[in-house]
Write a protein that holds these residues in place. Structure first.
Motif, PDB file in Angstrom:
ATOM      1  N   GLN A   1       0.828  -1.206   0.000  1.00 21.47           N
ATOM      2  CA  GLN A   1       0.000   0.000   0.000  1.00 21.47           C
ATOM      3  C   GLN A   1       0.870   1.268   0.000  1.00 21.47           C
ATOM      4  N   GLU A   2       1.713   1.382  -1.042  1.00 21.75           N
ATOM      5  CA  GLU A   2       2.631   2.513  -1.123  1.00 21.75           C
ATOM      6  C   GLU A   2       2.762   2.996  -2.569  1.00 21.75           C
ATOM      7  N   LEU A   3       3.340   4.178  -2.715  1.00 24.44           N
ATOM      8  CA  LEU A   3       3.621   4.775  -4.020  1.00 24.44           C
ATOM      9  C   LEU A   3       2.368   4.913  -4.877  1.00 24.44           C
ATOM     10  N   TYR A   4       1.341   5.468  -4.293  1.00 26.03           N
ATOM     11  CA  TYR A   4       0.121   5.743  -5.053  1.00 26.03           C
ATOM     12  C   TYR A   4       0.100   7.229  -5.429  1.00 26.03           C
ATOM     13  N   GLY A   5      -0.881   7.614  -6.249  1.00 25.22           N
ATOM     14  CA  GLY A   5      -0.946   8.976  -6.752  1.00 25.22           C
ATOM     15  C   GLY A   5      -1.949   9.844  -6.006  1.00 25.22           C
ATOM     16  N   LYS A   6      -2.467  10.831  -6.726  1.00 20.81           N
ATOM     17  CA  LYS A   6      -3.394  11.777  -6.127  1.00 20.81           C
ATOM     18  C   LYS A   6      -4.771  11.134  -5.924  1.00 20.81           C
ATOM     19  N   PRO A   7      -5.582  11.709  -5.040  1.00 21.24           N
ATOM     20  CA  PRO A   7      -6.933  11.157  -4.829  1.00 21.24           C
ATOM     21  C   PRO A   7      -7.767  11.202  -6.105  1.00 21.24           C
TER      22      PRO A   7
ATOM     23  N   TYR B   1      -7.058   6.368  -4.567  1.00 19.27           N
ATOM     24  CA  TYR B   1      -6.014   7.176  -5.206  1.00 19.27           C
ATOM     25  C   TYR B   1      -5.676   6.600  -6.587  1.00 19.27           C
ATOM     26  N   HIS B   2      -4.976   7.419  -7.383  1.00 13.68           N
ATOM     27  CA  HIS B   2      -4.471   6.931  -8.661  1.00 13.68           C
ATOM     28  C   HIS B   2      -3.488   5.781  -8.398  1.00 13.68           C
TER      29      HIS B   2
ATOM     30  N   THR C   1      -0.594   4.467  -9.274  1.00 12.27           N
ATOM     31  CA  THR C   1       0.610   4.722 -10.084  1.00 12.27           C
ATOM     32  C   THR C   1       1.437   3.446 -10.270  1.00 12.27           C
ATOM     33  N   PHE C   2       1.333   2.525  -9.317  1.00 13.99           N
ATOM     34  CA  PHE C   2       2.029   1.251  -9.497  1.00 13.99           C
ATOM     35  C   PHE C   2       1.478   0.516 -10.713  1.00 13.99           C
ATOM     36  N   LEU C   3       0.162   0.590 -10.919  1.00 19.32           N
ATOM     37  CA  LEU C   3      -0.465  -0.054 -12.071  1.00 19.32           C
ATOM     38  C   LEU C   3      -0.080   0.656 -13.369  1.00 19.32           C
ATOM     39  N   TYR C   4      -0.067   1.983 -13.333  1.00 17.38           N
ATOM     40  CA  TYR C   4       0.321   2.741 -14.528  1.00 17.38           C
ATOM     41  C   TYR C   4       1.739   2.371 -14.964  1.00 17.38           C
ATOM     42  N   GLU C   5       2.631   2.318 -13.996  1.00 18.71           N
ATOM     43  CA  GLU C   5       4.019   1.994 -14.341  1.00 18.71           C
ATOM     44  C   GLU C   5       4.161   0.542 -14.782  1.00 18.71           C
ATOM     45  N   SER C   6       3.388  -0.348 -14.184  1.00 18.18           N
ATOM     46  CA  SER C   6       3.444  -1.749 -14.593  1.00 18.18           C
ATOM     47  C   SER C   6       3.017  -1.898 -16.047  1.00 18.18           C
ATOM     48  N   LEU C   7       1.905  -1.259 -16.413  1.00 16.63           N
ATOM     49  CA  LEU C   7       1.435  -1.333 -17.800  1.00 16.63           C
ATOM     50  C   LEU C   7       2.420  -0.660 -18.746  1.00 16.63           C
ATOM     51  N   TRP C   8       3.004   0.454 -18.318  1.00 11.63           N
ATOM     52  CA  TRP C   8       3.986   1.138 -19.163  1.00 11.63           C
ATOM     53  C   TRP C   8       5.202   0.247 -19.425  1.00 11.63           C
ATOM     54  N   CYS C   9       5.657  -0.457 -18.406  1.00 15.71           N
ATOM     55  CA  CYS C   9       6.824  -1.332 -18.562  1.00 15.71           C
ATOM     56  C   CYS C   9       6.534  -2.489 -19.520  1.00 15.71           C
TER      57      CYS C   9
ATOM     58  N   TYR D   1      11.529   3.832 -20.853  1.00 14.03           N
ATOM     59  CA  TYR D   1      11.114   3.771 -19.454  1.00 14.03           C
ATOM     60  C   TYR D   1      11.142   5.154 -18.806  1.00 14.03           C
ATOM     61  N   CYS D   2      12.211   5.916 -19.074  1.00 13.73           N
ATOM     62  CA  CYS D   2      12.337   7.248 -18.475  1.00 13.73           C
ATOM     63  C   CYS D   2      11.212   8.172 -18.915  1.00 13.73           C
ATOM     64  N   ALA D   3      10.794   8.047 -20.174  1.00 14.78           N
ATOM     65  CA  ALA D   3       9.697   8.885 -20.669  1.00 14.78           C
ATOM     66  C   ALA D   3       8.421   8.621 -19.875  1.00 14.78           C
ATOM     67  N   GLY D   4       8.132   7.339 -19.611  1.00 14.51           N
ATOM     68  CA  GLY D   4       6.944   7.021 -18.826  1.00 14.51           C
ATOM     69  C   GLY D   4       7.106   7.363 -17.360  1.00 14.51           C
ATOM     70  N   ARG D   5       8.299   7.128 -16.834  1.00 13.65           N
ATOM     71  CA  ARG D   5       8.526   7.392 -15.412  1.00 13.65           C
ATOM     72  C   ARG D   5       8.371   8.880 -15.098  1.00 13.65           C
ATOM     73  N   PHE D   6       8.693   9.745 -16.066  1.00 10.01           N
ATOM     74  CA  PHE D   6       8.617  11.187 -15.829  1.00 10.01           C
ATOM     75  C   PHE D   6       7.189  11.602 -15.484  1.00 10.01           C
ATOM     76  N   TRP D   7       6.215  11.189 -16.311  1.00 10.40           N
ATOM     77  CA  TRP D   7       4.842  11.633 -16.053  1.00 10.40           C
ATOM     78  C   TRP D   7       4.191  10.869 -14.909  1.00 10.40           C
ATOM     79  N   ILE D   8       4.608   9.597 -14.723  1.00  6.83           N
ATOM     80  CA  ILE D   8       4.058   8.838 -13.592  1.00  6.83           C
ATOM     81  C   ILE D   8       4.558   9.413 -12.271  1.00  6.83           C
ATOM     82  N   GLU D   9       5.847   9.775 -12.253  1.00  4.13           N
ATOM     83  CA  GLU D   9       6.429  10.370 -11.045  1.00  4.13           C
ATOM     84  C   GLU D   9       5.715  11.673 -10.690  1.00  4.13           C
ATOM     85  N   TYR D  10       5.292  12.392 -11.697  1.00  4.99           N
ATOM     86  CA  TYR D  10       4.624  13.675 -11.492  1.00  4.99           C
ATOM     87  C   TYR D  10       3.292  13.503 -10.774  1.00  4.99           C
ATOM     88  N   MET D  11       2.708  12.309 -10.818  1.00  3.06           N
ATOM     89  CA  MET D  11       1.401  12.058 -10.212  1.00  3.06           C
ATOM     90  C   MET D  11       1.504  11.621  -8.762  1.00  3.06           C
ATOM     91  N   ARG D  12       2.676  11.209  -8.326  1.00  2.00           N
ATOM     92  CA  ARG D  12       2.802  10.663  -6.982  1.00  2.00           C
ATOM     93  C   ARG D  12       2.700  11.748  -5.914  1.00  2.00           C
TER      94      ARG D  12
END
Length: 349
Positions: free
Chosen positions: A148-154, A175-176, A178-186, A215-226
Protein backbone atom coordinates in the motif's frame (compact mmCIF):
# COMPACT_ATOMS: atom_id res chain seq x y z
CA UNK A 1 -19.46 7.10 -3.29
CA UNK A 2 -17.07 4.98 -5.33
CA UNK A 3 -18.78 2.47 -7.58
CA UNK A 4 -15.60 0.52 -8.27
CA UNK A 5 -11.95 0.50 -7.20
CA UNK A 6 -8.95 -1.81 -6.82
CA UNK A 7 -8.92 -3.11 -3.26
CA UNK A 8 -5.60 -3.33 -1.45
CA UNK A 9 -4.68 -6.51 0.41
CA UNK A 10 -5.38 -6.41 4.10
CA UNK A 11 -1.79 -7.41 4.73
CA UNK A 12 1.33 -7.82 2.64
CA UNK A 13 2.69 -10.90 4.39
CA UNK A 14 1.47 -14.44 4.97
CA UNK A 15 3.00 -16.72 7.57
CA UNK A 16 3.74 -20.31 6.70
CA UNK A 17 4.39 -21.46 10.25
CA UNK A 18 7.38 -19.41 11.43
CA UNK A 19 8.31 -18.46 7.84
CA UNK A 20 6.96 -15.09 6.60
CA UNK A 21 5.98 -14.99 2.91
CA UNK A 22 6.01 -11.38 1.78
CA UNK A 23 4.21 -10.25 -1.35
CA UNK A 24 6.86 -7.62 -2.12
CA UNK A 25 9.64 -10.21 -2.12
CA UNK A 26 7.58 -12.62 -4.20
CA UNK A 27 7.05 -9.98 -6.89
CA UNK A 28 10.78 -9.31 -7.09
CA UNK A 29 11.66 -13.01 -7.28
CA UNK A 30 9.07 -13.72 -9.99
CA UNK A 31 10.30 -10.71 -11.94
CA UNK A 32 13.89 -11.96 -11.82
CA UNK A 33 12.86 -15.39 -13.11
CA UNK A 34 10.90 -13.85 -15.99
CA UNK A 35 13.84 -11.60 -16.91
CA UNK A 36 16.30 -14.51 -16.95
CA UNK A 37 13.91 -16.75 -18.91
CA UNK A 38 13.23 -14.22 -21.64
CA UNK A 39 16.84 -13.05 -21.71
CA UNK A 40 18.03 -16.63 -22.18
CA UNK A 41 15.70 -17.15 -25.16
CA UNK A 42 16.88 -13.93 -26.80
CA UNK A 43 20.53 -14.73 -26.09
CA UNK A 44 20.29 -18.15 -27.73
CA UNK A 45 18.53 -16.59 -30.73
CA UNK A 46 21.47 -14.20 -31.07
CA UNK A 47 23.92 -17.09 -31.14
CA UNK A 48 24.83 -17.46 -27.45
CA UNK A 49 25.00 -20.51 -25.23
CA UNK A 50 22.11 -21.65 -23.04
CA UNK A 51 22.71 -20.76 -19.41
CA UNK A 52 24.98 -17.78 -20.01
CA UNK A 53 22.29 -15.26 -19.04
CA UNK A 54 21.62 -17.06 -15.76
CA UNK A 55 25.33 -17.27 -14.96
CA UNK A 56 25.76 -13.53 -15.44
CA UNK A 57 22.52 -12.83 -13.55
CA UNK A 58 24.09 -14.45 -10.49
CA UNK A 59 26.32 -11.37 -10.41
CA UNK A 60 23.84 -8.79 -11.70
CA UNK A 61 20.88 -9.49 -9.38
CA UNK A 62 22.65 -9.12 -6.01
CA UNK A 63 24.43 -6.01 -7.23
CA UNK A 64 21.12 -4.63 -8.44
CA UNK A 65 19.36 -5.24 -5.13
CA UNK A 66 22.18 -3.57 -3.20
CA UNK A 67 22.27 -0.61 -5.59
CA UNK A 68 18.51 -0.19 -5.55
CA UNK A 69 18.42 -0.18 -1.76
CA UNK A 70 21.36 2.23 -1.50
CA UNK A 71 19.70 4.70 -3.85
CA UNK A 72 16.47 4.57 -1.86
CA UNK A 73 18.16 4.97 1.52
CA UNK A 74 20.40 7.83 0.33
CA UNK A 75 17.60 9.79 -1.37
CA UNK A 76 15.11 9.14 1.48
CA UNK A 77 17.57 9.16 4.37
CA UNK A 78 15.06 10.93 6.65
CA UNK A 79 13.02 7.71 6.77
CA UNK A 80 15.88 5.92 8.54
CA UNK A 81 18.23 8.43 10.17
CA UNK A 82 15.99 11.26 11.37
CA UNK A 83 14.87 11.65 14.98
CA UNK A 84 12.64 8.82 16.15
CA UNK A 85 13.69 6.49 13.32
CA UNK A 86 15.62 3.26 13.64
CA UNK A 87 18.58 3.06 11.25
CA UNK A 88 18.35 -0.74 11.32
CA UNK A 89 15.21 -0.42 9.16
CA UNK A 90 17.48 0.59 6.28
CA UNK A 91 18.38 -3.09 5.91
CA UNK A 92 14.76 -4.31 5.86
CA UNK A 93 14.46 -4.52 2.11
CA UNK A 94 11.37 -6.74 2.34
CA UNK A 95 9.39 -3.78 3.67
CA UNK A 96 9.80 -1.98 0.33
CA UNK A 97 12.10 0.69 -0.97
CA UNK A 98 14.17 -0.02 -4.09
CA UNK A 99 15.34 2.75 -6.40
CA UNK A 100 15.35 1.58 -10.02
CA UNK A 101 18.14 4.01 -10.89
CA UNK A 102 20.52 2.47 -8.38
CA UNK A 103 19.36 -1.05 -9.24
CA UNK A 104 20.15 -0.62 -12.95
CA UNK A 105 23.47 1.14 -12.31
CA UNK A 106 24.80 -1.39 -9.80
CA UNK A 107 23.22 -4.28 -11.69
CA UNK A 108 25.15 -3.19 -14.77
CA UNK A 109 28.37 -3.34 -12.77
CA UNK A 110 27.56 -6.88 -11.65
CA UNK A 111 26.63 -7.87 -15.19
CA UNK A 112 29.89 -6.41 -16.48
CA UNK A 113 31.85 -8.57 -14.03
CA UNK A 114 29.90 -11.68 -15.02
CA UNK A 115 30.24 -10.91 -18.74
CA UNK A 116 34.01 -10.53 -18.46
CA UNK A 117 34.24 -13.85 -16.66
CA UNK A 118 32.29 -15.52 -19.50
CA UNK A 119 34.12 -13.62 -22.24
CA UNK A 120 30.99 -12.11 -23.82
CA UNK A 121 30.46 -8.48 -24.91
CA UNK A 122 28.50 -6.51 -22.34
CA UNK A 123 26.47 -4.47 -24.92
CA UNK A 124 25.19 -7.64 -26.61
CA UNK A 125 24.19 -9.11 -23.24
CA UNK A 126 22.39 -5.89 -22.29
CA UNK A 127 20.44 -5.97 -25.56
CA UNK A 128 19.33 -9.54 -24.88
CA UNK A 129 18.04 -8.90 -21.36
CA UNK A 130 16.51 -5.44 -21.89
CA UNK A 131 12.88 -6.55 -22.51
CA UNK A 132 13.10 -9.00 -19.63
CA UNK A 133 14.20 -6.24 -17.26
CA UNK A 134 11.17 -4.18 -18.30
CA UNK A 135 8.87 -7.13 -17.58
CA UNK A 136 10.60 -7.70 -14.24
CA UNK A 137 9.82 -4.09 -13.34
CA UNK A 138 6.21 -4.56 -14.42
CA UNK A 139 5.87 -7.51 -12.05
CA UNK A 140 7.89 -5.95 -9.25
CA UNK A 141 5.66 -2.87 -9.14
CA UNK A 142 2.85 -5.01 -7.76
CA UNK A 143 4.93 -5.31 -4.61
CA UNK A 144 3.97 -1.67 -3.96
CA UNK A 145 0.33 -2.75 -4.10
CA UNK A 146 0.97 -5.35 -1.40
CA UNK A 147 2.64 -2.69 0.75
CA UNK A 148 0.00 0.00 0.00
CA UNK A 149 2.63 2.51 -1.12
CA UNK A 150 3.62 4.77 -4.02
CA UNK A 151 0.12 5.74 -5.05
CA UNK A 152 -0.95 8.98 -6.75
CA UNK A 153 -3.39 11.78 -6.13
CA UNK A 154 -6.93 11.16 -4.83
CA UNK A 155 -9.43 10.09 -7.50
CA UNK A 156 -12.82 8.41 -7.86
CA UNK A 157 -12.00 6.69 -11.16
CA UNK A 158 -13.20 3.06 -11.45
CA UNK A 159 -9.60 1.83 -11.43
CA UNK A 160 -8.58 3.82 -8.35
CA UNK A 161 -6.71 1.89 -5.68
CA UNK A 162 -8.15 1.78 -2.17
CA UNK A 163 -5.70 2.54 0.62
CA UNK A 164 -6.74 1.32 4.05
CA UNK A 165 -3.46 1.61 5.98
CA UNK A 166 -2.75 4.55 8.28
CA UNK A 167 0.93 3.79 8.78
CA UNK A 168 3.51 6.54 8.11
CA UNK A 169 0.83 9.21 7.82
CA UNK A 170 -1.28 7.52 5.13
CA UNK A 171 -4.88 8.68 4.78
CA UNK A 172 -7.40 5.97 3.83
CA UNK A 173 -9.16 6.65 0.55
CA UNK A 174 -8.99 5.97 -3.17
CA UNK A 175 -6.01 7.18 -5.21
CA UNK A 176 -4.47 6.93 -8.66
CA UNK A 177 -2.77 3.48 -8.84
CA UNK A 178 0.61 4.72 -10.08
CA UNK A 179 2.03 1.25 -9.50
CA UNK A 180 -0.47 -0.05 -12.07
CA UNK A 181 0.32 2.74 -14.53
CA UNK A 182 4.02 1.99 -14.34
CA UNK A 183 3.44 -1.75 -14.59
CA UNK A 184 1.44 -1.33 -17.80
CA UNK A 185 3.99 1.14 -19.16
CA UNK A 186 6.82 -1.33 -18.56
CA UNK A 187 4.94 -4.05 -20.44
CA UNK A 188 4.59 -1.61 -23.34
CA UNK A 189 8.32 -0.83 -23.16
CA UNK A 190 9.17 -4.54 -23.35
CA UNK A 191 6.97 -5.01 -26.43
CA UNK A 192 8.46 -1.88 -28.04
CA UNK A 193 12.02 -3.11 -27.58
CA UNK A 194 11.21 -6.57 -28.94
CA UNK A 195 9.51 -5.06 -32.02
CA UNK A 196 12.25 -2.50 -32.68
CA UNK A 197 14.98 -5.11 -32.23
CA UNK A 198 13.37 -7.35 -34.85
CA UNK A 199 12.53 -4.49 -37.22
CA UNK A 200 15.83 -2.58 -37.10
CA UNK A 201 18.20 -5.34 -35.88
CA UNK A 202 19.53 -3.26 -33.00
CA UNK A 203 22.98 -4.07 -31.71
CA UNK A 204 25.91 -2.80 -29.63
CA UNK A 205 23.66 -1.84 -26.70
CA UNK A 206 21.06 0.14 -28.65
CA UNK A 207 18.16 -2.14 -27.64
CA UNK A 208 19.07 -1.58 -23.99
CA UNK A 209 19.36 2.17 -24.57
CA UNK A 210 15.90 2.15 -26.17
CA UNK A 211 14.50 0.42 -23.08
CA UNK A 212 16.12 3.05 -20.84
CA UNK A 213 14.82 5.98 -22.90
CA UNK A 214 11.29 4.58 -23.16
CA UNK A 215 11.11 3.77 -19.45
CA UNK A 216 12.34 7.25 -18.48
CA UNK A 217 9.70 8.89 -20.67
CA UNK A 218 6.94 7.02 -18.83
CA UNK A 219 8.53 7.39 -15.41
CA UNK A 220 8.62 11.19 -15.83
CA UNK A 221 4.84 11.63 -16.05
CA UNK A 222 4.06 8.84 -13.59
CA UNK A 223 6.43 10.37 -11.05
CA UNK A 224 4.62 13.68 -11.49
CA UNK A 225 1.40 12.06 -10.21
CA UNK A 226 2.80 10.66 -6.98
CA UNK A 227 2.05 12.29 -3.64
CA UNK A 228 4.56 10.55 -1.36
CA UNK A 229 7.28 12.68 0.20
CA UNK A 230 10.27 13.37 -2.04
CA UNK A 231 13.07 15.89 -2.47
CA UNK A 232 12.32 18.67 -4.97
CA UNK A 233 14.70 20.68 -7.15
CA UNK A 234 13.35 23.74 -8.98
CA UNK A 235 9.82 22.53 -8.45
CA UNK A 236 10.37 19.00 -9.77
CA UNK A 237 10.83 15.80 -7.82
CA UNK A 238 14.35 14.39 -7.75
CA UNK A 239 13.27 11.34 -9.74
CA UNK A 240 11.86 13.61 -12.46
CA UNK A 241 15.26 15.20 -12.95
CA UNK A 242 16.92 11.79 -12.88
CA UNK A 243 14.52 10.44 -15.51
CA UNK A 244 15.11 13.47 -17.75
CA UNK A 245 18.90 13.26 -17.47
CA UNK A 246 19.06 9.50 -18.08
CA UNK A 247 16.63 9.83 -21.02
CA UNK A 248 18.92 12.34 -22.75
CA UNK A 249 21.96 10.10 -22.17
CA UNK A 250 20.16 7.08 -23.64
CA UNK A 251 19.03 8.97 -26.76
CA UNK A 252 22.54 10.37 -27.25
CA UNK A 253 24.00 6.87 -27.00
CA UNK A 254 21.57 5.51 -29.61
CA UNK A 255 22.51 8.27 -32.09
CA UNK A 256 26.28 8.04 -31.61
CA UNK A 257 26.34 4.25 -31.49
CA UNK A 258 24.35 3.95 -34.72
CA UNK A 259 26.88 6.17 -36.48
CA UNK A 260 30.05 4.66 -35.06
CA UNK A 261 29.04 0.98 -34.93
CA UNK A 262 26.10 0.27 -37.23
CA UNK A 263 24.54 -3.17 -37.46
CA UNK A 264 24.79 -6.02 -34.98
CA UNK A 265 27.60 -8.00 -33.44
CA UNK A 266 28.30 -10.98 -35.75
CA UNK A 267 29.41 -13.09 -32.74
CA UNK A 268 28.05 -12.64 -29.22
CA UNK A 269 29.73 -15.60 -27.54
CA UNK A 270 32.89 -17.15 -29.02
CA UNK A 271 32.72 -20.92 -29.33
CA UNK A 272 28.95 -21.07 -28.84
CA UNK A 273 28.37 -22.52 -32.33
CA UNK A 274 30.75 -25.44 -31.90
CA UNK A 275 29.42 -26.13 -28.42
CA UNK A 276 25.73 -25.86 -29.20
CA UNK A 277 25.54 -27.07 -32.78
CA UNK A 278 22.77 -25.26 -34.67
CA UNK A 279 21.99 -22.75 -31.93
CA UNK A 280 23.81 -19.98 -33.76
CA UNK A 281 22.25 -16.70 -34.71
CA UNK A 282 20.20 -16.24 -37.85
CA UNK A 283 22.96 -14.08 -39.33
CA UNK A 284 25.50 -16.84 -38.82
CA UNK A 285 23.18 -19.42 -40.35
CA UNK A 286 22.53 -17.18 -43.35
CA UNK A 287 26.26 -16.62 -43.80
CA UNK A 288 26.92 -20.36 -43.66
CA UNK A 289 24.16 -21.00 -46.19
CA UNK A 290 25.56 -18.35 -48.54
CA UNK A 291 29.06 -19.78 -48.21
CA UNK A 292 27.84 -23.30 -48.96
CA UNK A 293 25.96 -22.04 -52.00
CA UNK A 294 29.11 -20.30 -53.25
CA UNK A 295 31.17 -23.44 -52.82
CA UNK A 296 28.55 -25.43 -54.71
CA UNK A 297 28.64 -22.86 -57.50
CA UNK A 298 32.43 -23.08 -57.67
CA UNK A 299 32.23 -26.87 -57.81
CA UNK A 300 29.66 -26.60 -60.59
CA UNK A 301 31.96 -24.25 -62.52
CA UNK A 302 34.80 -26.71 -62.11
CA UNK A 303 32.61 -29.53 -63.42
CA UNK A 304 31.59 -27.46 -66.41
CA UNK A 305 35.24 -26.65 -67.14
CA UNK A 306 36.17 -30.30 -67.05
CA UNK A 307 33.29 -31.10 -69.37
CA UNK A 308 34.44 -28.42 -71.81
CA UNK A 309 37.98 -29.85 -71.74
CA UNK A 310 36.66 -33.33 -72.48
CA UNK A 311 34.57 -31.94 -75.34
CA UNK A 312 37.62 -30.18 -76.81
CA UNK A 313 39.64 -33.36 -76.63
CA UNK A 314 36.78 -35.24 -78.25
CA UNK A 315 36.72 -32.70 -81.08
CA UNK A 316 40.46 -32.99 -81.55
CA UNK A 317 40.36 -36.80 -81.63
CA UNK A 318 38.70 -37.11 -85.11
CA UNK A 319 41.18 -34.66 -86.55
CA UNK A 320 44.04 -36.77 -85.29
CA UNK A 321 42.43 -39.88 -86.76
CA UNK A 322 42.02 -38.18 -90.16
CA UNK A 323 45.67 -37.18 -90.19
CA UNK A 324 46.70 -40.74 -89.46
CA UNK A 325 44.53 -42.05 -92.32
CA UNK A 326 46.02 -39.56 -94.80
CA UNK A 327 49.53 -40.56 -93.80
CA UNK A 328 48.75 -44.25 -94.32
CA UNK A 329 47.24 -43.50 -97.79
CA UNK A 330 50.37 -41.61 -98.87
CA UNK A 331 52.61 -44.49 -97.81
CA UNK A 332 50.45 -46.94 -99.77
CA UNK A 333 50.68 -44.74 -102.90
CA UNK A 334 54.46 -44.62 -102.63
CA UNK A 335 54.66 -48.40 -102.29
CA UNK A 336 52.42 -48.89 -105.36
CA UNK A 337 54.58 -46.49 -107.42
CA UNK A 338 57.70 -48.38 -106.45
CA UNK A 339 56.22 -51.69 -107.60
CA UNK A 340 55.22 -50.18 -110.98
CA UNK A 341 58.68 -48.79 -111.59
CA UNK A 342 60.24 -52.12 -110.81
CA UNK A 343 57.99 -53.88 -113.32
CA UNK A 344 58.89 -51.39 -116.07
CA UNK A 345 62.58 -51.89 -115.44
CA UNK A 346 62.20 -55.67 -115.75
CA UNK A 347 60.44 -55.38 -119.14
CA UNK A 348 63.23 -53.17 -120.57
CA UNK A 349 65.90 -55.56 -119.38
Amino acid sequence: MELAFIPSPSRGVLHLGPIPLRGYAFCIIIGVFVAVWLGNKRWIARGGRPGTVADIAVWAVPFGLIGGRLYHVITDYQLYFSEGRDWVDAFKIWEGGLGIWGAIAFGAVGAWIGARRRGVPMPAYADAVAPGIALAQAIGRWGNWFNQELYGKPTDLPWAVEITSTADGRLPGTYHPTFLYESLWCIGVALLVIWADRRFRLGHGRAFALYVAAYCAGRFWIEYMRVDDAHHILGLRLNNWTALFVFLLAVLYIVLSARMRPGREPVVEPGAESAAGDTGSEEDKDAKTAKTAKNDADDADGTDGAAETDAAEAREAPSGADDADEADAADDAKDAEGVTNGADSAKKG
